[in-house]
Design a protein around this motif. Structure first.
Motif, PDB file in Angstrom:
ATOM      1  N   TYR A  42       1.523  11.852  10.788  1.00 50.23           N
ATOM      2  CA  TYR A  42       2.562  11.623  10.115  1.00 50.23           C
ATOM      3  C   TYR A  42       3.847  12.105  11.049  1.00 50.23           C
TER       4      TYR A  42
ATOM      5  N   PHE B 219       7.242   3.830  15.449  1.00 48.96           N
ATOM      6  CA  PHE B 219       5.089   3.136  15.889  1.00 48.96           C
ATOM      7  C   PHE B 219       5.442   2.818  13.505  1.00 48.96           C
ATOM      8  N   HIS B 220       4.801   1.847  14.263  1.00 44.98           N
ATOM      9  CA  HIS B 220       3.907   0.617  12.987  1.00 44.98           C
ATOM     10  C   HIS B 220       2.883   2.041  12.567  1.00 44.98           C
ATOM     11  N   ILE B 221       2.521   1.883  10.911  1.00 40.61           N
ATOM     12  CA  ILE B 221       1.539   3.007  10.796  1.00 40.61           C
ATOM     13  C   ILE B 221      -0.120   1.602  11.229  1.00 40.61           C
ATOM     14  N   ASP B 222       0.121   1.011  11.505  1.00 40.02           N
ATOM     15  CA  ASP B 222      -0.950  -0.409  11.751  1.00 40.02           C
ATOM     16  C   ASP B 222      -1.251  -0.122  13.431  1.00 40.02           C
TER      17      ASP B 222
ATOM     18  N   LEU C  37       1.403   7.048   3.871  1.00 33.98           N
ATOM     19  CA  LEU C  37       2.247   6.818   3.318  1.00 33.98           C
ATOM     20  C   LEU C  37       2.806   7.623   2.092  1.00 33.98           C
TER      21      LEU C  37
ATOM     22  N   HIS D 119       5.898   9.243   3.401  1.00 31.95           N
ATOM     23  CA  HIS D 119       7.394   8.895   3.767  1.00 31.95           C
ATOM     24  C   HIS D 119       7.705   7.919   2.551  1.00 31.95           C
TER      25      HIS D 119
ATOM     26  N   LEU E 286       5.361   0.105   6.715  1.00 29.09           N
ATOM     27  CA  LEU E 286       5.185   0.710   7.308  1.00 29.09           C
ATOM     28  C   LEU E 286       4.419  -0.196   8.552  1.00 29.09           C
ATOM     29  N   PHE E 287       3.546  -0.668   7.019  1.00 23.23           N
ATOM     30  CA  PHE E 287       2.393  -2.042   7.873  1.00 23.23           C
ATOM     31  C   PHE E 287       3.180  -3.509   7.888  1.00 23.23           C
ATOM     32  N   ARG E 288       3.007  -3.851   9.153  1.00 24.76           N
ATOM     33  CA  ARG E 288       3.368  -5.114   9.646  1.00 24.76           C
ATOM     34  C   ARG E 288       1.828  -6.155   8.518  1.00 24.76           C
TER      35      ARG E 288
END
Lengths: 117, 680
Positions: free
Chosen positions: A34, A50-53, B42, B45, B66-68
């Motif tokens: 994070y 940056f996306h988490i995935d 998560l 955030h 945050l997840f696509r």
């Protein structure tokens, strides 16, 4: 520049520099995921996110290569977090990637910078 | 800011992450770590959003953003090694693959034995001794009894013996005229040949050396079906021309002539006479066993007189049955021929028959029973080793009860536990078998110096694929023998008891009974072996303490071969020995010297290399009545015949041949000294 071109450029540049970003942020001190995500967003002025995935698969890939090493750390009054740090191999790779990136940027500048028709 | 419990928010995020990791082959531990890490991200955030003033729903929406959309997380994780991990083995649970189950069992077995090194080493050592002894004996049995003779169609090769039941001779050597008649009249053999063992002094290529040889009739090598590696063998013309041609054995050719094919056509000096080298036999050929070279049996040679005498028994005869002819039919034909010869030559052939014996049986017959007894003894030793190891495993059972109960509780059925326990035994047995094979190999290397000279086919004894297979099967069988009992008991106990150790006393009692049974079996088998060994030792002591009729202490024997070219006449021979004996007597430390020779029927000087030894005590009439034609059992004299010249021993012939009596000329010193036969 159109949105489509910006997004495409953004995607391509990110893809090529993602490893350099992570390694260079870990060069200073160990960080957790994070923290890395926030720093990238903040230091880039919001241009890089940056996306988490994509962040964590990247971290795990760098870990499997042996460039970084993760470890769970539990500090008093804090939740347990996984911190990542550079390995000696990672430092060598970072130095190489910095040289490569700097050379690329200089080359692009020589071609594009300050010369208008 | 809503004060949400930490646990409930992380639980929510954990569910979101876990749902996006579906389909990946993550290990449970790793999945838990990833879920925890991403959930923390998560949650951090979300809390920051809440702290910034967002509502719960806004914060949640922003966090989930945050997840696509799509399965990006799984897609990016899929190439990683951790996403394709092999699931950890669950003790007792089938993996669905027999090979994987087997690997799992082997891993557990190795680990279980590794944890108890003292027991494992003791078991391996014990099994190595038992399996090694069996492998060594089997190697000998394989080479001597099981392996066919190294000739084409060895089942058709036979020995032909003179059979005279009236005189008590079951198998005797033949006479040359009888052999010639058999060869001429028989249709059952595609080849018949005769030979006599002899020796030469080789004075070519190095120091003079005593060479064991055989004089053979034409067709000897063809009857055996072996062609020379270089050159040729003997024909009828060579025999007619005399003995002055030789075929070298491969070993002699290598050691004395450097393996040079150019020796063919050259010459060698045998007994001072030049012999042409006609050929060299291939490696591995050797009949009779000790022969290093072969010369033709010539009508004009040193056995000329014997070759005419129908009553002189001295030749061994081999024959190769004609394809399609059964041994019984050949025996019937030879019986008819013998009957005809009996009618034709009643003085010499009365009661004389022919006996056909397969060559393999002839070579190994004397040793078959002792070898099989030895094999049985080795099997008993292995049985004792198995009982020992079984007892060790039974004694270990108490310490493993809880471990097995845990495995049973985790889902391992009785069959699976049994298989795992048997695998532990198999690992010990295989390790013991490997060590045993090494011990057997060392034993085989030492065999030439330890084995009795009567053991045939000594050079064929070696560890080959069949011996290794035998050792492997012996190891597996051993594992089942010593491992089955303890494994069945332990598996049943584990499946039947709980972790609370109910029924421990009953289980311990069953274990003691089983150990008692094993110990009783072990004692019974050991007793049989001890009794057998004791009987063998008693026989050995009796044999060694047998009164030979003379005192063999401080006696040396010398065999002398005088070259016929230089010592053809009796005065020359007598002169040599007179000089030789007087020089020996003059040596310090020599108490007395004597020599003896034997003269056979007829005037021809004998040249058969018979061993003779005796020492009669001074002035004693030691003579015992001679018993002729007894089957040889050792190389020691068995009796004496006394004549005007003094007492002479009964000389024992080479093995498997019957001796015969003869008179002996003895020097004055021969009754104070053990002397050796000197051919004159």
């Amino acid at each position: 520049m159109s949105d489509i071109n910006t997004r495409a450029l953004d995607r391509e540049l990110k893809r090529g520099s993602a490893e350099l970003l992570i390694l260079s942020l870990l060069d200073a001190r160990p960080r957790h995921g994070y923290d890395l995500s926030k720093l990238i967003h903040q230091r880039s002025g919001g241009d890089l996110t940056f996306h988490i995935d994509s962040l964590y698969p990247l971290l795990y890939r760098l870990e499997e290569r042996g460039w970084i090493k993760g470890a769970w750390v539990e500090k008093p009054d804090e939740r347990r977090r996984r911190f990542y740090k550079l390995t000696p191999t990672g430092r060598r790779v970072l130095a190489e990637q910095r040289r490569t990136w700097n050379a690329f940027v200089r080359a692009v500048r020589r071609v594009t910078g300050g010369q208008h028709a | 800011m809503p004060d949400l419990p930490e646990q409930s928010s992380r639980t929510r995020w954990a569910g979101e992450v876990r749902a996006r990791l579906a389909g990946l082959k993550l290990s449970p531990t790793r999945e838990a770590e990833i879920v925890s890490e991403l959930s923390d991200h998560l949650d951090d955030h979300w809390r920051e959003r809440i702290a910034a003033g967002a509502s719960t729903d806004e914060a949640t929406h922003a966090t989930l953003a945050l997840f696509r959309d799509g399965d990006f997380l799984a897609r990016y994780m899929a190439p990683l090694r951790q996403s394709n991990a092999t699931p950890p083995p669950v003790p007792g649970r089938r993996t669905g693959s027999m090979l994987a189950d087997l690997r799992q069992d082997v891993r557990y077995a190795l680990r279980a034995n590794w944890k108890r090194p003292a027991l494992a080493l003791a078991a391996i050592f014990t099994l190595a001794l038992g399996i090694g002894a069996n492998s060594a004996i089997f190697t000998v049995v394989r080479a001597v009894l099981l392996r066919p003779l190294p000739y084409p169609s060895p089942d058709r090769l036979t020995m032909l013996w003179t059979h005279n039941p009236r005189q008590g001779y079951d198998k005797d050597v033949s006479t040359y005229p009888n052999f010639a008649d058999w060869r001429r009249q028989s249709a059952s053999f595609e080849g018949l040949a005769a030979y006599i063992e002899s020796d030469y002094t080789l004075t070519e290529a190095g120091d003079p050396a005593h060479i064991s040889a055989a004089l053979v009739t034409p067709g000897f090598f063809e009857t055996l079906g072996v062609a020379p590696a270089y050159g040729r063998t003997f024909g009828a013309r060579d025999a007619a021309a005399g003995e002055r041609v030789a075929v070298l054995g491969h070993g002699l050719w290598q050691t004395r002539f450097g393996g040079d094919p150019a020796i063919v056509g050259g010459s060698v000096m045998l007994n001072g006479v030049s012999h042409e080298v006609a050929g060299v036999m291939p490696a591995g050929f050797g009949h009779p066993d000790a022969a290093q070279l072969w010369t033709p049996l010539a009508p004009s040679g040193r056995f000329a007189d014997l070759m005419q005498a129908r009553g002189s028994y001295w030749l061994q005869v081999i024959g190769r049955l004609t394809p399609g002819i059964a041994r019984g039919d050949a025996q019937a034909e030879m019986d008819r021929i013998a009957t005809a010869l009996e009618r034709q030559y009643p003085e010499t052939n009365a009661g004389i028959g022919v006996r056909i014996v397969p060559m393999h049986e002839e070579i190994v017959g004397d040793v078959r029973q002792p070898l099989l007894i030895l094999f049985g003894a080795a099997a008993f030793v292995l049985l004792i080793a198995c009982a020992n190891v079984a007892n060790l495993l039974l004694a270990r059972a108490a310490s493993r009860r809880k471990e097995l109960a845990i495995r049973a509780a985790l889902g391992a059925g009785r069959g699976r536990l049994l298989r795992q326990l048997l695998m532990e035994s198999l690992v010990l047995a295989v390790a013991g078998g490997a060590a045993g094979l090494l011990l057997a190999w060392w034993g085989i290397q030492a065999l030439p110096s330890l084995a009795p000279s009567t053991l045939p086919r000594l050079t064929d004894i070696r560890i080959d694929g069949l011996v290794i297979l035998y050792t492997t099967l012996a190891s597996i069988t051993t594992a089942l023998v010593f491992g089955a009992g303890p494994a069945l008991r332990d598996a049943a106990a584990a499946a039947g008891t709980s972790l609370k150790e109910r029924g421990q006393a009953e289980s311990a009692s069953r274990g003691r009974r089983l150990r008692s049974v094993v110990a009783t079996l072990e004692i019974a088998v050991a007793l049989v072996l001890v009794i057998g060994a004791g009987l063998l030792v008693r026989s050995f002591i009796k044999l060694n303490s047998e009164d030979l009729g003379f005192d063999p202490r401080r006696v040396l024997a010398v065999r002398i071969h005088l070259p016929a070219a230089r010592y053809a006449e009796r005065p020359q021979i007598a002169g040599f020995y007179d000089d030789f004996v007087s020089r020996l007597r003059a040596l310090p430390g020599v108490e007395s010297v004597g020599l003896a020779s034997s003269v056979q029927r007829g005037s021809s000087p004998p040249s058969l290399p018979w061993r003779v030894g005796l020492r009669c005590r001074a002035t004693s009439a030691i003579c015992r009545s001679a018993t002729t034609r007894s089957r040889p059992t050792s190389s020691r004299p068995s009796g004496f015949r006394c004549g005007a010249a003094g007492c002479s021993p009964m000389q024992m012939g080479p093995r498997r041949r019957s001796p015969w009596s003869s008179t002996s000329c003895s020097s004055g010193g021969s009754f104070q000294t053990m002397i050796h036969w000197a051919s004159v």
